[in-house]
Each structure stands twice: as C-alpha cells, then as structure tokens.
Motif scaffolding. Structure first.
Motif, PDB file in Angstrom:
ATOM      1  N   LEU A  20      11.307 -40.950 -39.711  1.00 32.19           N
ATOM      2  CA  LEU A  20      10.634 -39.694 -39.396  1.00 32.19           C
ATOM      3  C   LEU A  20      10.920 -38.645 -40.450  1.00 32.19           C
ATOM      4  CD1 LEU A  20      11.328 -39.560 -35.573  1.00 32.19           C
ATOM      5  CD2 LEU A  20       9.106 -39.811 -36.659  1.00 32.19           C
ATOM      6  N   ALA A  21      12.180 -38.586 -40.902  1.00 30.59           N
ATOM      7  CA  ALA A  21      12.547 -37.591 -41.901  1.00 30.59           C
ATOM      8  C   ALA A  21      11.806 -37.830 -43.212  1.00 30.59           C
ATOM      9  CB  ALA A  21      14.053 -37.616 -42.141  1.00 30.59           C
ATOM     10  N   GLY A  22      11.422 -39.090 -43.453  1.00 32.62           N
ATOM     11  CA  GLY A  22      10.729 -39.403 -44.689  1.00 32.62           C
ATOM     12  C   GLY A  22       9.252 -39.111 -44.661  1.00 32.62           C
ATOM     13  N   LEU A  23       8.716 -38.775 -43.493  1.00 37.16           N
ATOM     14  CA  LEU A  23       7.292 -38.458 -43.408  1.00 37.16           C
ATOM     15  C   LEU A  23       6.998 -37.153 -44.126  1.00 37.16           C
ATOM     16  CD1 LEU A  23       6.632 -39.330 -39.674  1.00 37.16           C
ATOM     17  CD2 LEU A  23       5.851 -40.617 -41.647  1.00 37.16           C
ATOM     18  N   THR A  24       5.920 -37.136 -44.871  1.00 36.84           N
ATOM     19  CA  THR A  24       5.595 -35.944 -45.649  1.00 36.84           C
ATOM     20  C   THR A  24       4.274 -35.308 -45.222  1.00 36.84           C
ATOM     21  OG1 THR A  24       4.546 -37.325 -47.344  1.00 36.84           O
ATOM     22  CG2 THR A  24       6.865 -36.761 -47.660  1.00 36.84           C
ATOM     23  N   VAL A  25       3.662 -35.867 -44.174  1.00 38.78           N
ATOM     24  CA  VAL A  25       2.407 -35.294 -43.698  1.00 38.78           C
ATOM     25  C   VAL A  25       2.685 -33.901 -43.163  1.00 38.78           C
ATOM     26  CG1 VAL A  25       0.520 -35.561 -42.057  1.00 38.78           C
ATOM     27  CG2 VAL A  25       1.550 -37.584 -43.113  1.00 38.78           C
ATOM     28  N   ALA A  26       1.883 -32.948 -43.565  1.00 38.57           N
ATOM     29  CA  ALA A  26       2.101 -31.569 -43.131  1.00 38.57           C
ATOM     30  C   ALA A  26       1.713 -31.426 -41.669  1.00 38.57           C
ATOM     31  CB  ALA A  26       1.268 -30.611 -43.973  1.00 38.57           C
ATOM     32  N   ALA A  27       2.647 -30.920 -40.868  1.00 42.31           N
ATOM     33  CA  ALA A  27       2.379 -30.705 -39.453  1.00 42.31           C
ATOM     34  C   ALA A  27       1.853 -29.295 -39.246  1.00 42.31           C
ATOM     35  CB  ALA A  27       3.653 -30.906 -38.634  1.00 42.31           C
ATOM     36  N   GLU A  49      12.741 -35.504 -36.384  1.00 44.76           N
ATOM     37  CA  GLU A  49      11.280 -35.427 -36.436  1.00 44.76           C
ATOM     38  C   GLU A  49      10.814 -34.131 -37.087  1.00 44.76           C
ATOM     39  OE1 GLU A  49       7.492 -36.121 -33.433  1.00 44.76           O
ATOM     40  OE2 GLU A  49       9.408 -35.431 -32.622  1.00 44.76           O
ATOM     41  N   PRO A  50       9.942 -34.222 -38.082  1.00 43.60           N
ATOM     42  CA  PRO A  50       9.431 -33.010 -38.724  1.00 43.60           C
ATOM     43  C   PRO A  50       8.410 -32.305 -37.861  1.00 43.60           C
ATOM     44  CG  PRO A  50       8.365 -34.938 -39.672  1.00 43.60           C
ATOM     45  CD  PRO A  50       9.406 -35.448 -38.701  1.00 43.60           C
ATOM     46  N   GLY A  51       8.201 -31.046 -38.170  1.00 46.65           N
ATOM     47  CA  GLY A  51       7.239 -30.242 -37.433  1.00 46.65           C
ATOM     48  C   GLY A  51       7.929 -29.439 -36.356  1.00 46.65           C
ATOM     49  N   ASP A  59       2.960 -32.233 -31.595  1.00 38.68           N
ATOM     50  CA  ASP A  59       1.717 -31.668 -32.114  1.00 38.68           C
ATOM     51  C   ASP A  59       0.476 -32.296 -31.483  1.00 38.68           C
ATOM     52  OD1 ASP A  59       3.074 -29.864 -33.723  1.00 38.68           O
ATOM     53  OD2 ASP A  59       2.980 -31.125 -35.518  1.00 38.68           O
ATOM     54  N   PRO A  60       0.348 -33.649 -31.494  1.00 35.43           N
ATOM     55  CA  PRO A  60      -0.867 -34.228 -30.914  1.00 35.43           C
ATOM     56  C   PRO A  60      -0.972 -34.028 -29.402  1.00 35.43           C
ATOM     57  CG  PRO A  60       0.630 -35.968 -31.631  1.00 35.43           C
ATOM     58  CD  PRO A  60       1.157 -34.686 -32.177  1.00 35.43           C
ATOM     59  N   VAL A  61       0.148 -34.063 -28.698  1.00 36.78           N
ATOM     60  CA  VAL A  61       0.090 -33.885 -27.248  1.00 36.78           C
ATOM     61  C   VAL A  61      -0.279 -32.447 -26.899  1.00 36.78           C
ATOM     62  CG1 VAL A  61       1.474 -33.881 -25.126  1.00 36.78           C
ATOM     63  CG2 VAL A  61       1.615 -35.810 -26.706  1.00 36.78           C
ATOM     64  N   TYR A  62       0.292 -31.492 -27.605  1.00 39.99           N
ATOM     65  CA  TYR A  62      -0.042 -30.088 -27.353  1.00 39.99           C
ATOM     66  C   TYR A  62      -1.530 -29.838 -27.589  1.00 39.99           C
ATOM     67  CZ  TYR A  62      -0.166 -25.012 -28.011  1.00 39.99           C
ATOM     68  OH  TYR A  62      -0.482 -23.672 -27.931  1.00 39.99           O
ATOM     69  N   GLN A  63      -2.057 -30.372 -28.681  1.00 39.75           N
ATOM     70  CA  GLN A  63      -3.479 -30.185 -28.983  1.00 39.75           C
ATOM     71  C   GLN A  63      -4.351 -30.828 -27.913  1.00 39.75           C
ATOM     72  OE1 GLN A  63      -4.829 -28.377 -31.800  1.00 39.75           O
ATOM     73  NE2 GLN A  63      -6.464 -28.485 -30.275  1.00 39.75           N
ATOM     74  N   ALA A  64      -3.966 -32.032 -27.474  1.00 40.17           N
ATOM     75  CA  ALA A  64      -4.749 -32.730 -26.458  1.00 40.17           C
ATOM     76  C   ALA A  64      -4.736 -31.976 -25.132  1.00 40.17           C
ATOM     77  CB  ALA A  64      -4.218 -34.150 -26.269  1.00 40.17           C
ATOM     78  N   VAL A  65      -3.587 -31.425 -24.758  1.00 38.33           N
ATOM     79  CA  VAL A  65      -3.488 -30.676 -23.510  1.00 38.33           C
ATOM     80  C   VAL A  65      -4.307 -29.391 -23.601  1.00 38.33           C
ATOM     81  CG1 VAL A  65      -1.914 -29.386 -21.998  1.00 38.33           C
ATOM     82  CG2 VAL A  65      -1.296 -31.679 -22.804  1.00 38.33           C
ATOM     83  N   PRO A  82      19.392 -29.176 -32.661  1.00 40.30           N
ATOM     84  CA  PRO A  82      19.464 -29.880 -33.949  1.00 40.30           C
ATOM     85  C   PRO A  82      18.627 -31.153 -34.028  1.00 40.30           C
ATOM     86  CG  PRO A  82      21.662 -29.241 -33.199  1.00 40.30           C
ATOM     87  CD  PRO A  82      20.727 -29.003 -32.056  1.00 40.30           C
ATOM     88  N   ALA A  83      18.472 -31.890 -32.922  1.00 39.98           N
ATOM     89  CA  ALA A  83      17.815 -33.210 -32.949  1.00 39.98           C
ATOM     90  C   ALA A  83      18.436 -34.082 -34.032  1.00 39.98           C
ATOM     91  CB  ALA A  83      16.303 -33.069 -33.163  1.00 39.98           C
ATOM     92  N   ASP A  84      19.756 -34.106 -34.038  1.00 38.29           N
ATOM     93  CA  ASP A  84      20.517 -34.727 -35.119  1.00 38.29           C
ATOM     94  C   ASP A  84      21.487 -35.747 -34.544  1.00 38.29           C
ATOM     95  OD1 ASP A  84      22.121 -35.323 -37.325  1.00 38.29           O
ATOM     96  OD2 ASP A  84      22.167 -33.250 -38.031  1.00 38.29           O
ATOM     97  N   LEU A  85      21.500 -36.961 -35.118  1.00 43.04           N
ATOM     98  CA  LEU A  85      22.432 -37.997 -34.685  1.00 43.04           C
ATOM     99  C   LEU A  85      23.875 -37.638 -34.992  1.00 43.04           C
ATOM    100  CD1 LEU A  85      20.601 -41.240 -35.852  1.00 43.04           C
ATOM    101  CD2 LEU A  85      20.969 -40.512 -33.494  1.00 43.04           C
ATOM    102  N   ASN A  86      24.090 -36.808 -35.991  1.00 39.76           N
ATOM    103  CA  ASN A  86      25.444 -36.518 -36.460  1.00 39.76           C
ATOM    104  C   ASN A  86      26.078 -35.306 -35.795  1.00 39.76           C
ATOM    105  OD1 ASN A  86      25.426 -38.685 -38.389  1.00 39.76           O
ATOM    106  ND2 ASN A  86      24.074 -37.415 -39.664  1.00 39.76           N
ATOM    107  N   GLN A  87      25.370 -34.709 -34.849  1.00 42.99           N
ATOM    108  CA  GLN A  87      25.934 -33.580 -34.116  1.00 42.99           C
ATOM    109  C   GLN A  87      26.123 -33.988 -32.660  1.00 42.99           C
ATOM    110  OE1 GLN A  87      24.673 -29.602 -34.858  1.00 42.99           O
ATOM    111  NE2 GLN A  87      23.600 -30.133 -36.751  1.00 42.99           N
ATOM    112  N   PRO A  88      27.376 -34.205 -32.240  1.00 37.60           N
ATOM    113  CA  PRO A  88      27.629 -34.772 -30.914  1.00 37.60           C
ATOM    114  C   PRO A  88      27.161 -33.911 -29.750  1.00 37.60           C
ATOM    115  CG  PRO A  88      29.666 -34.040 -31.963  1.00 37.60           C
ATOM    116  CD  PRO A  88      28.612 -33.999 -33.009  1.00 37.60           C
ATOM    117  N   THR A  89      26.950 -32.619 -29.968  1.00 38.49           N
ATOM    118  CA  THR A  89      26.478 -31.766 -28.878  1.00 38.49           C
ATOM    119  C   THR A  89      24.993 -31.423 -29.012  1.00 38.49           C
ATOM    120  OG1 THR A  89      27.123 -29.733 -30.058  1.00 38.49           O
ATOM    121  CG2 THR A  89      28.774 -30.737 -28.605  1.00 38.49           C
ATOM    122  N   SER A  90      24.273 -32.197 -29.801  1.00 36.23           N
ATOM    123  CA  SER A  90      22.857 -31.907 -30.048  1.00 36.23           C
ATOM    124  C   SER A  90      22.060 -31.830 -28.747  1.00 36.23           C
ATOM    125  CB  SER A  90      22.262 -32.964 -30.968  1.00 36.23           C
ATOM    126  OG  SER A  90      20.885 -32.732 -31.213  1.00 36.23           O
TER     127      SER A  90
END
Length: 219
Positions: A20-27, A49-51, A59-65, A82-90
């Motif tokens: 996900l971090a490697g995705l470059t599509v502009a959200a 996840e970007p965006g 993004d797609p679910v919000y638009q669809a709703v 954070p949505a981060d694997l490396n932060q234990p309290t994320s």
C-alpha cells in the motif's frame, strides 16, 4: 477453531502495508466533515494506506455512499491515528480518536447519524470503538474507549473490510450486529484462517457499490 500463527499474520500485514505504501496513485483529498450533514462517515484506513480516507477502501466507499444517498448530505472524517505496524498503541489511538469524533459530532449535530468504516487495522479501530475487542488479533489491541450507549441508535451502519478479528474466530455481535457488513475476501490472510492471497486484501474497493447499497438500507 482454526488459528493462524500471529507471526504469519503480522508478516502478511507487513507485506500488505508495504504494498500500500508503494502505491503512487493520487487519492482524492478527504472531504472535511461539514457541520450537521445528514450522515457523517468516519473512516479508519488500513496499515500504511495512502490517502486521507484511504485509497483502497475509504475513498471509493465514501464516493459510492455519497452517490447512493443523494440528495441527502454526507460528510467524512479521516480517523487520526498512525495506522502503523511499528507503533504498538496505533489501534488504541485510533479507537480514542474515533470515539471522541462521534461524541463531538453528535453533540454539535443532534440529528446527524453515522456510518463507521474500517479497513484492515482500521477495522480493529472500529471493532474496539463499538465494544468488540481486537486484542489478540493482528495489529489489534485492547479497548480504550467505546461509543456511549445513548449514541448507539445514531450509528446507522458499520462497514468492515479485511477485519483481523475474524482470523481468530471473533466477529461483531450484540447491539451492532444487524447494522454491520463485514467483508472478508476469499484467501485474504488478514481475516481468513490459512488465507494465502495477499492481493485479496487489496481488493475491497470492488465492494464499494454493495457497501453503499447496504448503507442505503439502514439510513
């Protein structure tokens, strides 16, 4: 109950996060939560996840709703965590922020209803916020805050995608069960015991229309 070693699930989640971090599509930028819309949609994005709301699901679910509920007004809120694997309290940070947001919005806008959305680690955030502990699940954690019982009737619908608690035999039960749609794609190793298809965890944008139809039946 079949269990998958947590180390395997963490590895899968890490792989997905890197993908996900490697995705470059502009959200599209997340819409700011307009005061007192008919429906407010807080979204907890997935790991890495970007965006603002999340490129894969939010993004797609919000638009669809939005499209499905017109002419009713729908605002969104990107859960601040954070949505981060490396932060234990994320997850706990997301849990706190989501509950605080719902409480603040509910107080400011007495007629507003809510649709809660969570993807992957973000599904854990939503689980905790409605009183279903994600402790023991991949990128999960203990409950630190829950939506007050008096606000429960204003939670119109809950959408969960790639929910990690499903891999340990847990699901949404009780008050919110009938208002919850919990998607787990075939082979998704984050939500399905012995799933082996990482790409399945990236496929949930394809459920946006179905999710919007579910919401329309609840609001």
């Amino acid at each position: 109950m079949i269990r998958v070693p947590k180390s395997r699930l963490l590895s899968a989640a890490a792989t997905v996060g890197l993908a996900l971090a490697g995705l470059t599509v502009a959200a599209a930028p997340a819409a700011s939560a307009a005061p007192c819309t008919d429906i407010d949609m807080p979204v907890a994005r997935g790991t890495g996840e970007p965006g603002g709301l999340g490129l894969i699901v939010g993004d797609p679910v919000y638009q669809a709703v939005q499209n499905r509920l017109r002419p009713r007004s729908v605002s969104s809120y990107a859960v601040n965590y954070p949505a981060d694997l490396n932060q234990p309290t994320s997850v706990q940070r997301g849990n706190t922020d989501l509950v605080n947001h719902v409480r603040a919005q509910a107080a400011a806008c007495p007629q507003q209803r809510f649709v809660l959305v969570g993807y992957s680690q973000g599904a854990n955030v939503v689980d905790n916020s409605i009183g279903i502990s994600s402790a023991g699940a991949v990128v999960g954690g203990p409950i630190v805050a829950t939506i007050p019982a008096d606000l429960a009737p204003r939670i119109a619908a809950i959408l969960l995608f790639g929910n990690p608690i499903r891999s340990i035999g847990r699901q949404v039960t009780g008050t919110y069960q009938s208002r919850t749609k919990d998607y787990c794609a075939l082979g998704d190793p984050v939500c399905q015991p012995f799933g082996g298809n990482i790409l399945a965890h990236l496929s949930y944008g394809g459920n946006a229309s179905d999710a919007a139809a579910f919401v329309a039946g609840k609001v």
